[in-house]
Design a protein around this motif. Sequence first.
Motif, PDB file in Angstrom:
ATOM      1  N   GLU A  62       0.858  -1.185   0.000  1.00 12.39           N
ATOM      2  CA  GLU A  62       0.000   0.000   0.000  1.00 12.39           C
ATOM      3  C   GLU A  62       0.893   1.234   0.000  1.00 12.39           C
ATOM      4  N   LEU A  85      -7.304   2.222   0.975  1.00 10.21           N
ATOM      5  CA  LEU A  85      -6.469   1.321   0.164  1.00 10.21           C
ATOM      6  C   LEU A  85      -6.584  -0.124   0.630  1.00 10.21           C
ATOM      7  N   THR A  91      -6.225   4.846  -5.379  1.00  4.61           N
ATOM      8  CA  THR A  91      -6.827   6.082  -4.891  1.00  4.61           C
ATOM      9  C   THR A  91      -6.298   7.236  -5.734  1.00  4.61           C
ATOM     10  N   ASN A 106      -2.568  -0.269  -4.235  1.00  8.14           N
ATOM     11  CA  ASN A 106      -2.567  -1.406  -3.329  1.00  8.14           C
ATOM     12  C   ASN A 106      -2.022  -2.591  -4.119  1.00  8.14           C
TER      13      ASN A 106
END
Length: 166
Positions: A62, A85, A91, A106
């Motif tokens: 992440e 995440l 994101t 991720n």
Amino acid sequence: MSIGISKFADIYFAYRMSDDSLGVSFLNILPNEIHTFIQSGNSIGEKMSNAIKTVQGLGYQEIILTGSDIPQLTEGIIHETFEHLAESEMTLGPTYDGGYYLIGVNDEDPYPYLNADISWSTSSVFETTKKLIEMQNKQMYLAPKLYDIDYKSDLESYHALIGRFE
């Protein structure tokens, strides 16, 4: 100097050294919890992709990459983005000028989203990147829209905005 975010995340800083003496002086004043490495690549997208891949190569899954010109970016936004995440593959944090200040992955290869045919430094960067992610059917979290400071006029607009709240 204490960085609150380092309580829940490791911080890596990708830099480009254009002036050796100034660069070394800057690196020497960074807190110990900030790890550094030299930025590599030609385009903005390639530099961002390489930075994410460098940190992935260290074993992280992440990863959130942000700009350094986001005065509204808070520890809370970073923390919330990390929480999302855990459930999303990617994101994005849009900016008011049509770009984005944050991209998070991720365990995702960022190359297809950052090295595509994107007109960097234009008002279409966010929408183009978002569409590329959506075309791959990736789950995506959108962080709050924030201001970034690319030009003197951006700084003046931001000052006018915060002046209204004082």
